[in-house]
Motif scaffolding. Structure first.
Motif, PDB file in Angstrom:
ATOM      1  N   GLY A  53     -17.476 -12.712  34.219  1.00  0.00           N
ATOM      2  CA  GLY A  53     -17.434 -11.268  34.430  1.00  0.00           C
ATOM      3  C   GLY A  53     -16.046 -10.679  34.231  1.00  0.00           C
ATOM      4  N   GLN A  54     -15.018 -11.460  34.495  1.00  0.00           N
ATOM      5  CA  GLN A  54     -13.636 -11.004  34.342  1.00  0.00           C
ATOM      6  C   GLN A  54     -13.091 -11.251  32.949  1.00  0.00           C
ATOM      7  N   HIS A  55     -13.558 -12.284  32.268  1.00  0.00           N
ATOM      8  CA  HIS A  55     -12.913 -12.743  31.039  1.00  0.00           C
ATOM      9  C   HIS A  55     -13.747 -12.649  29.768  1.00  0.00           C
ATOM     10  N   ALA A  56     -15.034 -12.302  29.864  1.00  0.00           N
ATOM     11  CA  ALA A  56     -15.873 -12.395  28.668  1.00  0.00           C
ATOM     12  C   ALA A  56     -17.084 -11.479  28.774  1.00  0.00           C
ATOM     13  N   HIS A  57     -17.751 -11.294  27.654  1.00  0.00           N
ATOM     14  CA  HIS A  57     -19.084 -10.690  27.667  1.00  0.00           C
ATOM     15  C   HIS A  57     -19.978 -11.479  26.721  1.00  0.00           C
ATOM     16  N   ARG A  58     -21.260 -11.537  27.096  1.00  0.00           N
ATOM     17  CA  ARG A  58     -22.199 -12.387  26.360  1.00  0.00           C
ATOM     18  C   ARG A  58     -22.564 -11.761  25.023  1.00  0.00           C
ATOM     19  N   LEU A  59     -22.561 -12.584  23.992  1.00  0.00           N
ATOM     20  CA  LEU A  59     -23.006 -12.180  22.662  1.00  0.00           C
ATOM     21  C   LEU A  59     -24.450 -12.606  22.415  1.00  0.00           C
ATOM     22  N   VAL A  60     -24.753 -13.848  22.771  1.00  0.00           N
ATOM     23  CA  VAL A  60     -26.062 -14.431  22.486  1.00  0.00           C
ATOM     24  C   VAL A  60     -26.476 -15.283  23.679  1.00  0.00           C
ATOM     25  N   SER A  61     -27.703 -15.115  24.097  1.00  0.00           N
ATOM     26  CA  SER A  61     -28.245 -16.038  25.095  1.00  0.00           C
ATOM     27  C   SER A  61     -29.327 -16.855  24.409  1.00  0.00           C
ATOM     28  N   TRP A  62     -29.650 -17.993  24.986  1.00  0.00           N
ATOM     29  CA  TRP A  62     -30.746 -18.758  24.414  1.00  0.00           C
ATOM     30  C   TRP A  62     -31.796 -18.999  25.473  1.00  0.00           C
TER      31      TRP A  62
END
Length: 87
Positions: A53-62
């Motif tokens: 939550g602090q360092h990234a955001h999701r591009l793709v989930s599987w």
């Protein structure tokens, strides 16, 4: 020539998150560095959710093997956190 290819690797810096692959419920966060997956962080679900939550955001989930797995996937590291210590 190989180092030039690695510098232009479109996957460089992406995060690969693998959740709940062992009995401990560990979430492993890998980064793509020089064409290899390198373990960046490992911990419990609460830690992983906070860190992502602090360092990234999701591009793709599987599609998870388990219905409660909302973390596994490819994540993009936020630009303000791209500077890491060299390996």
């Amino acid at each position: 020539m190989e180092s030039t290819e690695q510098q232009h690797n479109p996957l460089e810096g992406l995060l690969v998150v693998e959740a709940y692959q062992d009995e401990d419920g560990t979430v492993d966060i890998y980064t793509v560095r020089s064409g290899e997956l390198v373990l960046l962080e490992s911990g419990g679900e609460r830690f992983a959710r906070s860190w992502l939550g602090q360092h990234a955001h999701r591009l793709v989930s599987w599609q998870p093997r388990r219905l409660h797995d909302e973390l596994s996937g490819l994540w993009l590291r936020l630009s303000s956190t791209l500077h890491e210590a060299p390996s």
